[in-house]
Scaffold this motif. Structure first.
Motif, PDB file in Angstrom:
ATOM      1  N   ASP A  17      46.938  29.972 -38.191  1.00 22.08           N
ATOM      2  CA  ASP A  17      47.590  31.458 -38.883  1.00 22.08           C
ATOM      3  C   ASP A  17      46.786  32.161 -39.107  1.00 22.08           C
ATOM      4  N   THR A  18      45.961  33.001 -39.270  1.00 28.28           N
ATOM      5  CA  THR A  18      45.310  33.956 -39.775  1.00 28.28           C
ATOM      6  C   THR A  18      45.750  35.397 -39.886  1.00 28.28           C
ATOM      7  N   ASN A  19      46.326  35.359 -39.557  1.00 29.75           N
ATOM      8  CA  ASN A  19      47.326  36.813 -39.972  1.00 29.75           C
ATOM      9  C   ASN A  19      48.483  36.640 -41.657  1.00 29.75           C
ATOM     10  N   ILE A  24      51.796  31.761 -34.729  1.00 34.12           N
ATOM     11  CA  ILE A  24      50.928  31.733 -34.467  1.00 34.12           C
ATOM     12  C   ILE A  24      50.203  31.988 -32.618  1.00 34.12           C
ATOM     13  N   GLU A  28      45.334  33.405 -31.802  1.00 33.63           N
ATOM     14  CA  GLU A  28      44.175  32.419 -32.739  1.00 33.63           C
ATOM     15  C   GLU A  28      44.449  30.756 -32.543  1.00 33.63           C
TER      16      GLU A  28
END
Length: 83
Positions: A17-19, A24, A28
């Motif tokens: 969950d990069t942001n 997700i 991502e």
């Protein structure tokens, strides 16, 4: 689930969950899997279809945990059937 296992699964979810929005996306998921090795867009879509059970286009934390629990159950079942 043991506390260490829960913490490990939480770290994995946060890495995907990069942001940091708590879910997700397919983008991502694809980016994370590509960083781990080569995957095709079709494979990402297939995985999304399996894990995103409500069909909203995102893997929620609960869907992720449900998927992990099923995977853990399946591993245990394979072991028990092998004896």
């Amino acid at each position: 689930m043991a506390e260490d296992d829960q913490a490990h699964l939480d770290r994995i979810f946060k890495r995907f969950d990069t942001n940091g929005d708590g879910q997700i996306s397919s983008t991502e998921l694809g980016e994370a899997l590509k960083a781990l090795g080569s995957v095709s867009g079709d494979e990402v879509l297939r995985m999304m279809g399996e894990i995103d059970t409500d069909g909203d286009g995102f893997i929620s934390y609960q869907e992720y945990m449900d998927f992990c629990e099923v995977g853990s159950f399946m591993k245990k079942e394979k072991v028990s059937w092998s004896f």
